[in-house]
Design a protein around this motif. Structure first.
Motif, PDB file in Angstrom:
ATOM      1  N   LEU A 156       0.813  -1.225   0.000  1.00 14.29           N
ATOM      2  CA  LEU A 156       0.000   0.000   0.000  1.00 14.29           C
ATOM      3  C   LEU A 156       0.842   1.269   0.000  1.00 14.29           C
ATOM      4  O   LEU A 156       0.308   2.368   0.109  1.00 14.29           O
ATOM      5  N   ASN A 157       2.167   1.115  -0.127  1.00 13.35           N
ATOM      6  CA  ASN A 157       3.072   2.279  -0.115  1.00 13.35           C
ATOM      7  C   ASN A 157       2.897   3.138   1.132  1.00 13.35           C
ATOM      8  O   ASN A 157       3.015   4.371   1.068  1.00 13.35           O
ATOM      9  N   ILE A 158       2.621   2.496   2.268  1.00  8.95           N
ATOM     10  CA  ILE A 158       2.469   3.256   3.515  1.00  8.95           C
ATOM     11  C   ILE A 158       3.847   3.805   3.900  1.00  8.95           C
ATOM     12  O   ILE A 158       4.808   3.043   3.982  1.00  8.95           O
ATOM     13  N   PRO A 159       3.940   5.113   4.119  1.00  4.77           N
ATOM     14  CA  PRO A 159       5.263   5.720   4.349  1.00  4.77           C
ATOM     15  C   PRO A 159       5.746   5.548   5.783  1.00  4.77           C
ATOM     16  O   PRO A 159       6.034   6.523   6.475  1.00  4.77           O
TER      17      PRO A 159
END
Lengths: 302, 302
Positions: A169-172
């Motif tokens: 989810l490309n969670i930073p």
């Protein structure tokens, strides 16, 4: 240092925004999500976060979505006062303790699931458990927006699921795995240890002991199916032990191995994981191995 | 102003972080996610964002996950050069154009779904469509981390799904709904309009015309089932029209109404939505109504 206790999302976001705005040097935020009833394992995550970041946020929330209908949600141990003391000595700046209605104000219609790596081990034993974990971790990440989040390798599958989700989810957020903490006699720390009576507590040592023995067996050229059989036999020597699962899988993908091939010829990092009931209390423990080196390595932390 | 073209997540995050650090007054970031082939509807979202925010980011990514196996993924229209010109004149600062491998580098195991509000309308006609939308929007939100994101009411169900998901997952992004833009003759702007031949294009006007007529019918005391029947009869007067769905539901919950009760006695905001094929081209259009006032209101933007 007395941590600030915050119970609403709005106040938490304000406090973190203020920190990020005002802090002069280390503006990074570390986050340790927990269900409370903190033990030394949680404290070690908090200390690691406090050493890495300018601000450390602990959340305490017993998330009903990750409990099955026949699990221990109602009797899950709680002690807010003691938790605050443990958190304070471990360098926590903010403790976020949301009510159920703060986390789930309306009927949620959004569902998150991670496939494949949730199909075995605790995912198989506890249907829906990791969906509940995925939702609450995603929500907490979006609420806290930390730079780093700290998870114990005790819940190795949970760590694998959260790492996969974060990547997908490309969670930073940087996911930081931390080693299992144990009692002096080897029992892995767990909030659920408090449920054990004296006999159960003493027989539960079979988990860490048999996992420790596994390294020698693997060095001797044992296969996956042989290892599983040997672990099951060993654990069954404890009369109160009722095995939920014993398995060895690749890590962090949790895929199956060739059952008949010697494990020390395998090139993957391996997870040996067990879940065993003592009375109504379900304990888990595991060992992460690089079988080529036949030593315990926190392979996922590379 | 020439927008900066960025194709990697790392560079995009750097550029946005730099803007947030250096900008002196309006540090907010507005985001317009699109599949490209920009028309005036997209431009209106970009202009709104540019007026609200210090930085406007446009993404162009034809997301395969939201297309069904028999849909128009392969022939979806693309014109990067023209898109850049349209975006430039609408006040865009950054255009993010990731390759497929940048957005989906590995096999993703994480799935997001929104239940109930995806069960009707386009969700029923296009199984899996909104799961694909949910994943890509979540990923893009995590990559861009905007303060506000702009969506057209043309895709009213998409807007409802994204609003619900954003709320359920505590995503810290304000969802800004923007009105449908139409050609002078009433046809709702869509990238897919380019597929229409002359006859189809002229018959497609039946959609906006019949939706417009609905307000009078509702004022006259028509019920939901009568409205649906009347719209279907009206649209079927166009010989090339092949109806996919015609429905009237509450908005934004998209729940069913009592089919026999006059719509002007209903207290909910209503969505009248149609999807109609002209040849192989599937067009959608809708009207949002507050039936008590019997006027078009952008009720969701309140």
């Amino acid at each position: 240092m007395t941590p600030k206790i915050i119970r609403t999302i709005v106040e938490l976001r304000q406090a973190i925004a203020e920190f990020r705005k005002l802090s002069e040097d280390n503006r990074s935020v570390g986050f340790v999500p927990t269900m409370g009833y903190l033990h030394e394992g949680h404290a070690s995550l908090l200390r690691q976060s406090a050493s890495d970041n300018g601000l450390t946020v602990l959340s305490i929330f017993v998330n009903p979505l990750q409990f099955g209908p026949n699990e221990d949600l109602d009797k899950y141990p709680r002690d807010e006062e003691r938790d605050i003391k443990v958190a304070a000595t471990a360098g926590t700046n903010i403790i976020f303790i949301p009510a159920l209605s703060e986390m789930y104000p309306n009927q949620a219609l959004t569902h998150i699931s991670v496939s494949e790596i949730t199909e075995r081990l605790c995912g198989a034993s506890r249907p829906g458990h990791f969906d509940g974990v995925a939702i609450v971790v995603t929500k907490l990440f979006n609420i806290v927006q930390p730079d780093r989040a700290y998870f114990g390798l005790k819940d190795a599958q949970q760590l694998a699921v959260i790492s996969q989700m974060t990547q997908d989810l490309n969670i930073p957020v940087e996911i930081v795995p931390c080693p299992i903490l144990r009692e002096e006699d080897g029992l892995a720390l767990s909030s659920r240890n408090v449920y054990l009576d004296e006999d159960q507590r003493s027989q539960a040592l079979i988990l860490s002991q048999s996992l420790s023995a596994s390294t020698d067996w693997i060095q001797a050229g044992i296969s996956a199916s042989e290892l599983i059989a040997k672990l099951k036999a060993e654990i069954s020597k404890a009369p109160l032990a009722k095995i939920d699962y014993v398995d060895v899988l690749t890590y962090p993908n949790l895929s199956q191995l060739n059952k008949d091939r010697p494990l020390n010829e395998n090139n993957n990092d391996l997870l040996i994981a067990v879940a065993v009931y003592f009375g109504k209390t379900r304990l888990i423990d595991n060992r992460l191995l690089n079988p080529v080196e036949v030593g315990e390595g926190l392979c996922f932390a590379k």
